[in-house]
Design a protein around this motif. Sequence first.
Motif, short mmCIF file in Angstrom:
data_model
loop_
_atom_site.label_atom_id
_atom_site.label_comp_id
_atom_site.label_asym_id
_atom_site.label_seq_id
_atom_site.Cartn_x
_atom_site.Cartn_y
_atom_site.Cartn_z
N VAL A 179 35.41 90.08 43.23
CA VAL A 179 36.09 88.96 43.87
C VAL A 179 36.64 87.98 42.84
CG1 VAL A 179 35.81 87.01 45.44
CG2 VAL A 179 34.68 89.18 45.94
N GLY A 180 35.80 87.49 41.93
CA GLY A 180 36.23 86.46 40.98
C GLY A 180 36.76 87.00 39.67
N GLY A 181 36.38 88.22 39.31
CA GLY A 181 36.86 88.82 38.07
C GLY A 181 36.08 88.47 36.83
N GLY A 182 35.13 87.53 36.92
CA GLY A 182 34.35 87.15 35.75
C GLY A 182 33.07 87.96 35.65
N TYR A 183 32.45 87.88 34.49
CA TYR A 183 31.17 88.57 34.29
C TYR A 183 30.09 87.91 35.14
CZ TYR A 183 32.99 91.42 30.53
OH TYR A 183 33.71 92.34 29.81
N CYS A 184 29.21 88.71 35.68
CA CYS A 184 28.14 88.26 36.57
C CYS A 184 26.87 88.02 35.74
CB CYS A 184 27.88 89.29 37.65
SG CYS A 184 29.33 89.79 38.58
N CYS A 185 26.89 86.99 34.93
CA CYS A 185 25.77 86.70 34.03
C CYS A 185 24.69 85.85 34.69
CB CYS A 185 26.26 85.96 32.79
SG CYS A 185 27.50 86.87 31.86
N HIS A 186 24.99 85.28 35.86
CA HIS A 186 24.06 84.35 36.49
C HIS A 186 23.65 84.76 37.90
CE1 HIS A 186 24.75 81.62 33.17
NE2 HIS A 186 26.04 81.86 33.30
N GLU A 187 24.23 85.80 38.43
CA GLU A 187 23.93 86.22 39.80
C GLU A 187 24.23 87.70 39.98
OE1 GLU A 187 26.51 84.10 42.45
OE2 GLU A 187 28.31 84.80 41.45
N ASN A 188 23.75 88.25 41.09
CA ASN A 188 23.98 89.64 41.43
C ASN A 188 24.84 89.71 42.70
OD1 ASN A 188 22.38 90.93 39.39
ND2 ASN A 188 20.57 90.25 40.48
N PRO A 189 26.16 89.54 42.58
CA PRO A 189 26.99 89.60 43.79
C PRO A 189 27.02 91.01 44.38
CG PRO A 189 28.38 89.59 41.85
CD PRO A 189 26.96 89.39 41.37
N VAL A 190 27.34 91.09 45.64
CA VAL A 190 27.40 92.38 46.31
C VAL A 190 28.55 93.22 45.77
CG1 VAL A 190 27.73 93.53 48.54
CG2 VAL A 190 26.31 91.47 48.40
N GLU A 191 29.70 92.61 45.63
CA GLU A 191 30.88 93.33 45.16
C GLU A 191 31.04 93.14 43.66
OE1 GLU A 191 34.43 93.06 47.57
OE2 GLU A 191 33.23 92.22 49.20
N LYS A 192 30.66 94.17 42.92
CA LYS A 192 30.73 94.11 41.47
C LYS A 192 31.09 95.48 40.93
CE LYS A 192 25.77 94.75 41.33
NZ LYS A 192 24.49 94.17 41.05
N ARG A 193 31.50 95.49 39.67
CA ARG A 193 31.88 96.76 39.04
C ARG A 193 31.47 96.73 37.58
NH1 ARG A 193 36.11 96.25 35.57
NH2 ARG A 193 37.45 94.44 35.79
N HIS A 194 31.35 97.92 37.00
CA HIS A 194 31.12 98.02 35.57
C HIS A 194 32.44 97.71 34.85
CE1 HIS A 194 27.10 99.62 35.74
NE2 HIS A 194 27.47 100.59 36.55
N PRO A 195 32.39 97.23 33.61
CA PRO A 195 33.62 96.92 32.88
C PRO A 195 34.26 98.16 32.26
CG PRO A 195 31.71 96.29 31.57
CD PRO A 195 31.19 96.76 32.91
N GLU A 196 34.49 99.18 33.08
CA GLU A 196 35.09 100.43 32.59
C GLU A 196 36.54 100.25 32.18
OE1 GLU A 196 32.50 103.67 35.10
OE2 GLU A 196 34.06 102.56 36.16
N ALA A 197 37.27 99.39 32.90
CA ALA A 197 38.68 99.17 32.55
C ALA A 197 38.78 98.45 31.21
CB ALA A 197 39.37 98.36 33.64
N GLU A 198 37.83 97.57 30.93
CA GLU A 198 37.83 96.81 29.70
C GLU A 198 37.35 97.63 28.50
OE1 GLU A 198 37.79 94.14 33.12
OE2 GLU A 198 36.63 95.91 32.63
N PHE A 199 36.49 98.61 28.76
CA PHE A 199 35.91 99.43 27.70
C PHE A 199 36.06 100.91 28.06
CE2 PHE A 199 33.56 95.40 27.80
CZ PHE A 199 33.92 94.92 26.55
N PRO A 200 37.21 101.51 27.70
CA PRO A 200 37.44 102.91 28.03
C PRO A 200 36.32 103.83 27.51
CG PRO A 200 39.43 101.89 27.17
CD PRO A 200 38.32 100.91 26.97
N GLY A 201 35.90 104.74 28.36
CA GLY A 201 34.86 105.69 27.98
C GLY A 201 33.46 105.14 28.19
N LEU A 202 33.33 104.01 28.89
CA LEU A 202 32.03 103.39 29.13
C LEU A 202 31.09 104.38 29.81
CD1 LEU A 202 30.56 100.54 29.02
CD2 LEU A 202 31.09 100.43 31.46
N ASP A 203 29.92 104.54 29.22
CA ASP A 203 28.90 105.44 29.74
C ASP A 203 27.61 104.63 29.91
OD1 ASP A 203 27.26 107.57 30.44
OD2 ASP A 203 27.29 108.48 28.45
N VAL A 204 27.37 104.14 31.14
CA VAL A 204 26.19 103.33 31.41
C VAL A 204 24.96 104.22 31.34
CG1 VAL A 204 25.03 101.85 33.09
CG2 VAL A 204 27.52 101.74 32.84
N ARG A 205 24.01 103.84 30.50
CA ARG A 205 22.80 104.62 30.30
C ARG A 205 21.57 103.97 30.92
NH1 ARG A 205 22.98 109.29 27.23
NH2 ARG A 205 25.17 109.78 27.00
#
Length: 129
Positions: free
Chosen positions: A12-38
Amino acid sequence: MKYLKHYWISVVGGGYCCHENPVEKRHPEAEFPGLDVRIWMHDANGVDVCLSQVPDTTTVNDIFDVHDATLKCVQVLTEDEFNSVATPLGESQSLSQQANQEDDETLKADLEAQATAKFEEAKTALHAL
């Protein structure tokens, strides 16, 4: 391979979720190509945080929170820092699996205690990053 600790990004807001766990969120895959969450855990405040790998060709820099200049929304990690969390977490998962397959209640309880201790070690290492 490069390693990073990062928070999710709000859909929704586009910023990093450093202070809360919103329902609608995504990994920063577009910002970091090849992102592999471990690893997906919680920071000391209970907010979702991930440890990931990206290819050497992906540009990664520390990104600080706009509201708290001491908080890194994205943090470049060394392999040792990454492994300080990944190794005990993997050991915790392995011990938990062994406990789940154990019929002897005493041994099962011992394995569960060891798994919990390893998880706490991983959590402590994550919070120290």
